[in-house]
Design a protein around this motif. Sequence first.
Motif, short mmCIF file in Angstrom:
data_model
loop_
_atom_site.label_atom_id
_atom_site.label_comp_id
_atom_site.label_asym_id
_atom_site.label_seq_id
_atom_site.Cartn_x
_atom_site.Cartn_y
_atom_site.Cartn_z
N ALA A 169 0.83 -1.21 0.00
CA ALA A 169 0.00 0.00 0.00
C ALA A 169 0.87 1.26 0.00
O ALA A 169 0.63 2.18 -0.78
CB ALA A 169 -0.93 0.00 1.22
N ILE A 171 0.98 3.88 -3.15
CA ILE A 171 0.58 5.28 -3.03
C ILE A 171 1.75 6.20 -3.37
O ILE A 171 1.57 7.22 -4.04
CB ILE A 171 0.03 5.56 -1.61
N GLN A 202 -5.91 3.77 -10.41
CA GLN A 202 -6.87 2.67 -10.28
C GLN A 202 -6.18 1.31 -10.26
O GLN A 202 -6.54 0.43 -9.49
CB GLN A 202 -7.92 2.73 -11.39
N LYS A 255 -3.14 0.69 -9.29
CA LYS A 255 -2.45 0.57 -8.00
C LYS A 255 -3.44 0.27 -6.89
O LYS A 255 -3.19 -0.59 -6.04
CB LYS A 255 -1.66 1.85 -7.68
N LEU A 256 -4.57 0.98 -6.90
CA LEU A 256 -5.59 0.75 -5.88
C LEU A 256 -6.12 -0.67 -5.93
O LEU A 256 -6.32 -1.31 -4.90
CB LEU A 256 -6.73 1.75 -6.02
N SER A 264 -5.88 -3.25 -2.91
CA SER A 264 -7.11 -3.85 -2.38
C SER A 264 -7.03 -5.37 -2.39
O SER A 264 -7.42 -6.03 -1.42
CB SER A 264 -8.32 -3.39 -3.18
#
Length: 198
Positions: A46, A50, A80, A82-83, A87
């Motif tokens: 994470a 980021i 998106q 990366k997210l 997740s």
Amino acid sequence: MSITDDVKVDTRISPALHPGVVEQIDGYGDDTKDVLAATMTAFSTAYEGIRSVWNAREKVEQDTSKTADARLLQLDGFAQKKLDAISRTFDSTNNTIKKQINFLEGELAQPIEQKATGGVAAEIRAFAKALPQDKLHKFMADSIANGDVTTVGAVLGGPAYLSGLTPDFQKTYLKQWNTQHRPDVAKRLHVLQQAQAM
């Protein structure tokens, strides 16, 4: 060398996502860091994800060959991806932690072996059943605290109704007994529960 040695603090990112927060879990140490490795990796993923979005934003903003909207769309697509990766990592880690917690809770719920012979065990259970509820609970708490395997085994080794306990209290006392006699399992469970809360 730990994973946190490689992850430098970036003021653009919330400190709550730095993998070093995992090392602040109560009970974290050489004997528990193996069960927290996936949590550490999730936080590292994470944090670095980021960071890469922030870095990409700086580069995209410098690209004057595209309109502001085109730059925003390019950054959004990257963010998106990366997210989604972050997740998936957190979901996978959370599922792993849940399985580990369930396994360790099962370990602490294992039945206790009776040390007393049949007649003595029956007398101990009859004695416990005759006690008023408040004294029964004190009797059990004292027996567990003193490590009285004969008494605890007799009371918790049979059906709850034979000793005057409810099944829920029997489970509670059994967990207390196993926690006291298996501190390594209890400690691992404790750190995993904190990791799950994070």
